[in-house]
Design an enzyme around this catalytic site. Structure first.
Site, PDB file in Angstrom:
ATOM      1  NE  ARG A 177      -9.664 -36.436 -45.804  1.00 28.53           N
ATOM      2  CZ  ARG A 177     -10.283 -35.510 -45.081  1.00 28.53           C
ATOM      3  NH1 ARG A 177     -11.443 -35.767 -44.525  1.00 28.53           N
ATOM      4  NH2 ARG A 177      -9.738 -34.334 -44.907  1.00 28.53           N
TER       5      ARG A 177
ATOM      6  CE  LYS B  41     -16.169 -35.289 -44.371  1.00 21.18           C
ATOM      7  NZ  LYS B  41     -15.251 -34.179 -44.239  1.00 21.18           N
TER       8      LYS B  41
ATOM      9  NE  ARG C  38     -10.580 -33.575 -34.441  1.00 21.16           N
ATOM     10  CZ  ARG C  38     -10.586 -34.620 -35.245  1.00 21.16           C
ATOM     11  NH1 ARG C  38     -11.053 -34.508 -36.466  1.00 21.16           N
ATOM     12  NH2 ARG C  38     -10.125 -35.781 -34.847  1.00 21.16           N
TER      13      ARG C  38
ATOM     14  CE  LYS D  94     -19.127 -33.810 -39.856  1.00 16.69           C
ATOM     15  NZ  LYS D  94     -18.825 -32.453 -39.471  1.00 16.69           N
TER      16      LYS D  94
HETATM   17  P1  ATP Z   1     -12.315 -32.892 -42.555  1.00 16.19           P
HETATM   18  O1  ATP Z   1     -13.049 -34.105 -42.988  1.00 16.19           O
HETATM   19  O2  ATP Z   1     -11.071 -32.590 -43.265  1.00 16.19           O
HETATM   20  O3  ATP Z   1     -12.241 -32.757 -41.057  1.00 16.19           O
HETATM   21  P2  ATP Z   1     -14.125 -30.866 -42.420  1.00 16.19           P
HETATM   22  O4  ATP Z   1     -13.609 -30.281 -41.149  1.00 16.19           O
HETATM   23  O5  ATP Z   1     -14.728 -29.971 -43.427  1.00 16.19           O
HETATM   24  O6  ATP Z   1     -13.100 -31.693 -43.108  1.00 16.19           O
HETATM   25  P3  ATP Z   1     -16.307 -32.000 -41.391  1.00 16.19           P
HETATM   26  O7  ATP Z   1     -17.389 -32.183 -42.365  1.00 16.19           O
HETATM   27  O8  ATP Z   1     -16.380 -30.799 -40.512  1.00 16.19           O
HETATM   28  O9  ATP Z   1     -15.068 -32.045 -42.104  1.00 16.19           O
HETATM   29  O10 ATP Z   1     -16.194 -33.352 -40.519  1.00 16.19           O
HETATM   30  C1  ATP Z   1     -15.171 -33.734 -39.663  1.00 16.19           C
HETATM   31  C2  ATP Z   1     -15.168 -32.922 -38.406  1.00 16.19           C
HETATM   32  O11 ATP Z   1     -16.371 -33.122 -37.672  1.00 16.19           O
HETATM   33  C3  ATP Z   1     -14.132 -33.302 -37.379  1.00 16.19           C
HETATM   34  O12 ATP Z   1     -12.889 -32.786 -37.715  1.00 16.19           O
HETATM   35  C4  ATP Z   1     -14.686 -32.724 -36.100  1.00 16.19           C
HETATM   36  O13 ATP Z   1     -14.248 -31.397 -35.974  1.00 16.19           O
HETATM   37  C5  ATP Z   1     -16.176 -32.703 -36.325  1.00 16.19           C
HETATM   38  N1  ATP Z   1     -16.959 -33.565 -35.434  1.00 16.19           N
HETATM   39  C6  ATP Z   1     -18.143 -33.210 -34.882  1.00 16.19           C
HETATM   40  N2  ATP Z   1     -18.649 -34.184 -34.140  1.00 16.19           N
HETATM   41  C7  ATP Z   1     -17.782 -35.221 -34.182  1.00 16.19           C
HETATM   42  C8  ATP Z   1     -17.764 -36.524 -33.602  1.00 16.19           C
HETATM   43  N3  ATP Z   1     -18.748 -36.970 -32.848  1.00 16.19           N
HETATM   44  N4  ATP Z   1     -16.697 -37.316 -33.895  1.00 16.19           N
HETATM   45  C9  ATP Z   1     -15.687 -36.880 -34.674  1.00 16.19           C
HETATM   46  N5  ATP Z   1     -15.656 -35.650 -35.247  1.00 16.19           N
HETATM   47  C10 ATP Z   1     -16.697 -34.825 -35.016  1.00 16.19           C
END
Ligand code: ATP
Length: 618
Positions: free
Chosen positions: A424, A430, A258, A253
């Site tokens: 979602r 995550k 994004r 992650k």
């Molecule tokens: P949300 O869950 O609403 O996106 P957030 O942006 O705060 O909230 P994050 O904790 O950042 O959530 O987790 C989701 C984000 O992680 C994705 O939107 C993407 O930008 C990022 N991300 C990083 N690596 C990956 C991956 N390998 N696959 C999918 N998403 C990823």
């Protein structure tokens, strides 16, 4: 259709904040609109001329609108200014200056005519454009009746604020064009088409001309951003893996921005980059624009990934904050490209040269992505491993952390693991490093009000009132007051950014029992960390979900320093997510002490000691 009819709908919408009434008024109205005019009506209802991602702005400042008003009414500009500062709303000023007796020689305005002329206002650019805009606006106002003038002025200033949310329009379109008994199905189809095109005008037009079957064929198109698929959370890696049936793909992650890259296929042809908020951010990342054609070779293609800052010497990942320094730096970009180069790490493909892929399961999409992408210095593939046991999952997670990532994404390999635009779900889970301590995650909150600073903070905001988003009710209920985590510079900067959004009245879509010194139109999303979520009689986020009269409050909140520029207010943490976070917290407490939190959470403790709004004093 007469513009006056649309204006009368504007008035009706302004008079209510009840979602059902809004939906009813909208659907009754949309059902009457000619298909050819429908896109214009849809955009105007949102105070826009085109879908948001096109970034078309009318570019009219107060001074310009005042000039046009003075010319249209024949009054001196000073009179218009005086009246405007008294009423605080140039739209109201326009309406009252028109007076009862203004005789109009021109025929009534038509929606199409208004839309076309406003488009010309938006298109006027460069030298002499201000004069062109004034002339166009003056002509339009000269043909307008009093109420029309009021809304025209608000439209051009970007202050229509009818409270019409995209999802209300989705509801209304389904209700207007689908058979009575098939509302649920129609709504799902309209929302799905919107999630893929991000263009309600196009969806409405297809629906009106071809009915529901017209939506079935909607596919991802190069140039139109697809709404992002989002992830759920689990408290532990074991829970995540269990939910996937014991086998899943784990990906790093990455902590960045994004991006969705759209490539037409032509070498040297246009590449577009969209943020998660669907903004066209191409200009900020010239090195990625350049790298995409040579990496993908073929098009059309839409790929998605995380744009991360890398060390210019070692190529290792750098902290996310470094990328945010690039925002809005049109002129210093070259310097930033050298100091903070970026890499786009791809994790999904939505459209491949052979055809659309969103309906394919994730393992299939990943295979296509690997075929399509040539790894270069600027373009990479997300590190990934298929795991079948907890030990391997934990080892991969630790590797992700030591490589500078914030955790892992656990992805389903099931046949149903299609790309679910705008949704979602547990197809992606995550799991972050933070989940092991404190509150299991950060929350993203919308600023809805501010308290004036005292002492060293005099002259700027001292603390902010922030809210979560309630998607069901389409409102922003408050979550806490936060005054910690800001240094003086950050507060000064936030005050500068937020003060243009000050409102005299509480915003219609904000639910709060606290009254701040100033109300702010929801616009900016801040990331907060807190000690825990508690139940509070003061805050309204998730009101009644767990206990009547209590909402969630974030205890000891502090700003992490991260402004979520990539999120719109409606993308702030949702109350449903707060509920899950709260439950995760309860599970951690159970795991640590062998017992859960007392029923009703920590509200009793709140009542004794800490302020009920869950804040530290600034
Ligand atoms: P949300 O869950 O609403 O996106 P957030 O942006 O705060 O909230 P994050 O904790 O950042 O959530 O987790 C989701 C984000 O992680 C994705 O939107 C993407 O930008 C990022 N991300 C990083 N690596 C990956 C991956 N390998 N696959 C999918 N998403 C990823």
């Amino acid at each position: 259709m007469r513009f006056a009819e649309l204006v009368s709908l504007f008035g009706e919408l302004e008079g209510t904040s009840k979602r059902l009434e809004i939906r009813q008024a909208l659907s009754d109205f949309l059902a009457k609109v000619e298909p050819a005019e429908l896109p214009a009506v849809i955009y105007l209802l949102q105070g826009q001329l085109r879908p948001e991602y096109e970034g078309v702005e009318l570019g009219v400042a107060d001074s310009l609108a005042r000039k046009a008003l003075a010319l249209a009414t024949g009054l001196p500009e000073g009179t218009v200014r005086q009246h405007g500062s008294r009423s605080g709303d140039l739209g109201d000023t326009a309406e009252s200056l028109w007076g009862e007796g203004k005789k109009l020689a021109s025929p009534p305005l038509e929606v199409k005519e208004v839309y076309d002329r406003l488009t010309r206002v938006a298109e006027a650019k460069g030298e002499g454009s201000q004069e062109v805009k004034v002339d166009l606006l003056r002509d339009l106002l000269t043909s307008a009746r009093a109420t029309e003038a009021k809304y025209l002025v608000r439209l051009v200033l970007g202050r229509l604020r009818l409270g019409v949310k995209e999802m209300s329009l989705v509801d209304a379109l389904a209700a207007a064009f689908a058979p009575e008994e098939g509302f649920k199905e129609a709504r799902a189809a309209v929302e799905a088409a919107f999630n893929v095109t991000s263009d309600l005008g196009e969806v409405a037009s297809r629906l009106a001309t071809q009915g529901l079957p017209g939506l079935a064929g909607v596919q991802a198109q190069v140039g139109k951003p697809v709404r992002a698929m989002l992830a759920e959370r689990e408290a532990t890696l074991k829970d995540a893996l269990d939910r996937m049936g014991g086998t899943a793909a784990l990906e790093y992650k990455y902590d960045g921005l994004r991006l969705q890259a759209h490539f037409s296929g032509a070498q040297g042809g246009p590449v577009k980059l969209f943020s998660r908020r669907l903004e066209d951010v191409s200009a900020q990342f010239p090195e990625i624009l350049e790298a995409i054609p040579s990496s993908l070779q073929k098009g059309p293609a839409i790929v998605e990934g995380e744009c991360v800052p890398v060390d210019p010497v070692t190529g290792e990942l750098r902290p996310f904050q470094e990328i945010s320094r690039r925002r809005g730096r049109k002129y210093e970009l070259t310097r930033f490209q050298e100091e903070v180069p970026v890499r786009l790490v791809l994790f999904d493909v939505l459209l491949a040269p052979e055809g659309p892929t969103m309906d394919r399961p994730y393992p299939d999409r990943r295979a296509r992505l690997e075929d399509l992408v040539g790894v270069t210095e600027r373009i990479d593939l997300a590190a990934r491993e298929v795991v079948r046991d907890l030990g391997s999952a934990e080892a991969f997670f630790l590797r992700a952390l030591s490589d500078g990532c914030e955790g892992v994404m656990v992805k389903s390999l099931a046949t149903g693991s299609t790309y679910r635009a705008g949704a979602r779900g547990f197809w992606w889970i995550k799991y972050k490093r933070e989940y092991t301590h404190e509150l299991a995650d950060t929350v993203d909150t919308v600023v809805v009000g501010a308290f004036r600073g005292r002492g060293r903070r005099a002259g700027r905001y001292g603390a902010l009132l922030v809210a979560a988003y309630d998607a069901e009710r389409e409102v922003f209920p408050t979550l806490c007051k936060v005054g910690t985590g800001f240094d003086d510079r950050a507060l000064k900067d936030l005050t500068r950014r937020l003060s243009p959004h000050e409102l005299k009245e509480p915003p219609r879509d904000v639910v709060s029992t606290l009254v701040p010194d100033v109300w702010l139109e929801p616009s900016l999303v801040l990331e907060l960390r807190g000690a825990e979520l508690t139940l509070s009689p003061v805050h309204r986020a998730g009101d009644g979900l767990l206990r009547a009269g209590y909402g969630f409050a974030l205890r000891f909140p502090r700003f992490t320093g991260r402004i979520r520029e990539d999120k719109s207010p409606e993308e702030a943490t949702e109350v449903k997510e707060l509920l899950r976070l709260y439950q995760t917290q309860v599970r951690h407490a159970e795991a640590e002490t062998g017992e859960g939190l007392p029923e009703g959470g920590k509200a009793p403790r709140n009542e004794k000691g800490t302020p009920p709004d869950g804040t530290e004093s600034p």
